[in-house]
Structures are given as structure tokens and as C-alpha cells.
Design an enzyme around this catalytic site. Structure first.
Site, short mmCIF file in Angstrom:
data_model
loop_
_atom_site.label_atom_id
_atom_site.label_comp_id
_atom_site.label_asym_id
_atom_site.label_seq_id
_atom_site.Cartn_x
_atom_site.Cartn_y
_atom_site.Cartn_z
N ALA A 169 0.90 -1.07 0.05
CA ALA A 169 0.01 0.10 0.06
C ALA A 169 0.75 1.17 -0.01
O ALA A 169 0.63 2.19 -0.67
CB ALA A 169 -0.83 0.07 1.01
N SER A 170 1.97 1.22 0.84
CA SER A 170 2.81 2.48 0.87
C SER A 170 3.39 2.71 -0.52
O SER A 170 3.46 3.77 -1.04
CB SER A 170 4.09 2.16 1.72
N GLU B 42 10.84 -4.69 15.23
CA GLU B 42 9.72 -4.04 14.75
C GLU B 42 8.68 -3.89 15.92
O GLU B 42 7.47 -3.46 15.56
CB GLU B 42 9.25 -4.50 13.46
N HIS C 129 4.75 -7.25 8.23
CA HIS C 129 4.69 -7.61 9.94
C HIS C 129 3.87 -8.60 10.00
O HIS C 129 2.87 -8.71 9.32
CB HIS C 129 4.17 -6.26 10.53
N CYS D 218 -2.32 -1.06 13.47
CA CYS D 218 -1.06 -0.53 13.25
C CYS D 218 -0.88 0.71 14.07
O CYS D 218 -0.01 0.98 14.63
CB CYS D 218 -0.57 -0.14 11.86
#
Length: 445
Positions: free
Chosen positions: A27-28, A174, A250, A369
Site C-alpha cells: 500500500a505504501s 519492529e 509484519h 498498526c
């Protein structure tokens, strides 16, 4: 004594933009260079947090990071006034300027790993900020993250803060996006699941080929040591390298747990059956629900596109569990059909609530998130900085603050505007007064 699982959501910062910085996050990358709305993004996040508070959940907020990060730009050789530093960086190293303007700290699932006091030897709640070394724009977050965590959880009788792990890929960490906790009740000792993408010190171990594995086994083991966890209440699971290569950067994009429910995709893990048996053995006799979503019902591509697993599974005051899902799940026919079926399957999950967090979703972050989970007893909740806790007054104050300081539109070209530095610092300075955080930012010191 009462026990709760609080959610602390990250406020979206004034420089929220779409720069496509996150390789491995579909998506980024797909939305790179689109024009963003910092004001809409911040308000969507605040509204989602308030809705959870209104459902009866304990809900807090974390302040964003200082961006543009002129301290880092100066550290890498750009000199002069603030305006000159921005101008030089925009001309000579635009990619570095974009990295120093990211509002990615809104995704507080990556802020830290948290172990509740019921699990730790010393009976304290432990926090370790994530080093986020895999991505330049996130690797500059941990020091300020630590400052904000300490200003929020500032009573040393209850809270123990650790420094982030060494800044090397062998300890790539992370945070809570690769960590979940299973328990019969929030106040009982639980099983902490650490999910990793690769073993840094074992070159022959399985790992993804296309996209990076951001979490190492070595980092997860280090966190467990720091947090004084027993082997009996920790399980290390490897994420399936094939799904990392399909955009599952993730574990919280492919699995989520809450209390005695683990909700995960069929392809989420390696050696799934053996690991589920280990969880069962360590969990004990209490009821435990494994809710596996088959590929035949939801393909990996649909799971990633909709963020089905980047939902929040929460326990409501009634005792029922609910899924907090992005509206993207409603818009995907396969995922929507599955969620309608899920509430009839006999698991504790009985409700689905949909929220519009599209500004965050377009940058690759769903509801899960945006929050860091912190399981606490009532004494620990009372010891938290109460100015960070969501209620009617903070909701109104934060919306007024956003209206006063945030831009309606922001393009990548706007990041070089010196006025953005002034606007951002003015906003954050006022926010630290609203939330009584003290001087957590570089420009305040």
C-alpha cells in the site's frame, strides 16, 4: 483487582504524507506521491480512538514525533539555518528529506514491545522501544519514542523502561507488530508469542527472497531476556517467508491474538501445527481458540489489500470480543463475507465494527498498526499520565488542536517549505502542554 488491556494510539503528525518509503509494504508503494490530508488523517485516528473509549475500553494517545527531523539532516552534513538545511536537502538529497519528514510514528504497534507485570519476574510492566533499523525513516524514531513512553508511563514503582536494542540488522526489531499475547484473563500470566522473519546468525535458515524480513529471532530473544520472561511463557514462531514476499511485512498483517483467541491465516507461519501444540501445552487447561482462515476463503492478496488481520480484536466490558476493522474489509467481497461468517462460528468473536482510517491505510497501516496494547491492572492504569487518556475533554481538545495547526493538503514537494517546520514545532510544543509530557522533543531541549 480489575485488569484491562489498554490501547495507546499514535496521533498522526502534521507532516503526514505519501512518499512511498516502505519497501515491502504494498500500500505504501502503490500510493507514493499522492497528495495527503494531515488534518483528515489525524481526525480519523482521533475518532477511532474515541470510539473505542466509548465502547468501554481503556484508551490512550501517544504524541507524534518531531518532523521534519532537522537534527538528523544536520547530523548527515546539511548546514545553515532551518530554511537552508531544508533547501539543501531538497536539492541534493530529496529521498533523505522525505525520510526525515515521515509521520510513520503514528503506527504505534511498532513503537515498542510491552510485557505486562503478570508475566515478568520483577512484577513490573516492561517497555522496550523498537529500533526499526530496516527502514531509514523509522530508524530515527526510537530515542523520541523512549522519551514519550517514559513521559506517559512515568511511575518507576510500576513501569520499567529499557533502551532500544543495538542498531544493527542482527537485532532488527519492529516492536509489538510481531508480538502478541495469549491469556485466560488479562491479569493472569500469559503466553507471549514472538514472531520473527529470519535468524540473523543462521544463514542456512529459511528467509524471504524478495522483501526483507524486518524482525530477527535474535531480537525477539533479547526482548524476552530484558523483560524477564520465562521459557514457559514464551513461544518463538517464524512467519512464513512466502507471505513476507507477498507483502506481509509484519505479523500483524497476517495474524492477531487477544486473550484466548489466535486469529490467523492458514499461510501465516512455518511449522504451524508444531507451534500451535507448543502454545497449547504452555497455555494449560483453560479454553483456547485457534481461528484459522483458509486460503480458499480469503487469499493472501485479499488479506493484504483489506488488512483483515490488521484489525483489532478487543474484549468488550460485556465479555464478548469484537473486531475493529477498516472499511476496506467491508469493500472486499471475500473478506466481508468471511467476517459475516466469523461471528457465527462459535468463537468468542461476536461483533465487527468498521472504521474509516483510509489516510493511514493508503500508507500501509490499518487499525492494529495505529495502536500499542498495554495490559494493566487498575493501580497501573491509575499511575499512567492521565493527560494522555482519551475522554470527552481530550477528544475535543485534540480536534481543536488539529484544526488550529494542521494543513488540509500536503504534497511531497511541500516538505521543503520552511513554514512546515514552524507549524509542526508550534503544534507539538502546544501538544506537550495539553498532554503534560515535558520536553520530549529535540527542539525543546
Amino acid at each position: 483487582m480489575k485488569h484491562f488491556e489498554a490501547n495507546f494510539d499514535g496521533l498522526v503528525g502534521p507532516t503526514h504524507n505519501y512518499a512511498g518509503l516502505s519497501f515491502g509494504n504494498v500500500a505504501s508503494l502503490n500510493n507514493a506521491a499522492a497528495t495527503s490530508s494531515p488534518k483528515d488523517a489525524a481526525k480519523q485516528g482521533i475518532k477511532k480512538a474515541k470510539a473505542l473509549a466509548d465502547l468501554g475500553l481503556v484508551q490512550g494517545m501517544f504524541a507524534p514525533q518531531e518532523r521534519p527531523d532537522l537534527h538528523t539532516l544536520r547530523r548527515i552534513g546539511f548546514t545553515g539555518s532551518d530554511a537552508e538545511v531544508l533547501n539543501k536537502a531538497a536539492k541534493e538529497a530529496p529521498a533523505l528529506l522525505r525520510a526525515c519528514c515521515s509521520a510513520s510514528s503514528m503506527w504505534t504497534a511498532n513503537a515498542a514491545t510491552v510485557s505486562p507485570s503478570a508475566d515478568t519476574h520483577d512484577g513490573k510492566l516492561h517497555f522496550t522501544p523498537a529500533n526499526l533499523v530496516d527502514k531509514l525513516h523509522r530508524s530515527i524514531e526510537p530515542v523520541t519514542t523512549g522519551n514519550i513512553l517514559q513521559a506517559t508511563f512515568n511511575d518507576s514503582r510500576y513501569f520499567k523502561h529499557h533502551q532500544h536494542l543495538p542498531e544493527h540488522t542482527s537485532f532488527g526489531d519492529e516492536g509489538a507488530a510481531n508480538h502478541t499475547r495469549l491469556c485466560s484473563e488479562y491479569g493472569h500470566a500469559g503466553i507471549e508469542l514472538f514472531v520473527y522473519g529470519q535468524e540473523a546468525t543462521n544463514p542456512s535458515a529459511p528467509k524471504p527472497q524478495k522483501f526483507p524480513a524486518r524482525q530477527t529471532l535474535e531480537a525477539s530473544q533479547a526482548i524476552a531476556r530484558l523483560h524477564q520472561l520465562d521459557d514457559d511463557n514464551t513461544v518463538y514462531m517464524q512467519q512464513n517467508p512466502d507471505v513476507i514476499d507477498q507483502g506481509v511485512f509484519h505479523n500483524d498483517v497476517i495474524a492477531v491474538g487477544n486473550q484466548n483467541v489466535l486469529f490467523y491465516h492458514e499461510q501465516a507461519f512455518l511449522n504451524t501445527q508444531a507451534k500451535l501444540e507448543e502454545i497449547k501445552r504452555k497455555f494449560g487447561e483453560s479454553p483456547l481458540h485457534f481461528v484459522e482462515v483458509p486460503t480458499a476463503k480469503v487469499a493472501i492478496q485479499d488479506a493484504v489489500k483489506s488488512y483483515l488481520f490488521n484489525t483489532q480484536v478487543v474484549t468488550l466490558p460485556s465479555g464478548e470480543m469484537a473486531i475493529i476493522a477498516p472499511t476496506n474489509c467491508q469493500e472486499n467481497p471475500a473478506v466481508h463475507a468471511y467476517l459475516n461468517e466469523l461471528v457465527t462460528l462459535g468463537s468468542p468473536i461476536k461483533q465487527v465494527h468498521y472504521f474509516d482510517v483510509k489516510q493511514s491505510m493508503q500508507n500501509g497501516g490499518g487499525p492494529a498498526c495505529l495502536r500499542l496494547r498495554v495490559a494493566m491492572n487498575q493501580d497501573e492504569v491509575a499511575a499512567v499520565n492521565q493527560n494522555t487518556m482519551m475522554n470527552d475533554a481530550l477528544f475535543a481538545r485534540l480536534n481543536q488542536w488539529v484544526d488550529k495547526h494542521y494543513r488540509d493538503r500536503l504534497s511531497v514537494a511541500d516538505l521543503a517549505d520552511p513554514q512546515l517546520v514552524i507549524e509542526s514545532r508550534t503544534a507539538l510544543d502546544e501538544l506537550t502542554q495539553i498532554m503534560k509530557l515535558g520536553s520530549v522533543y529535540q527542539f525543546q531541549r
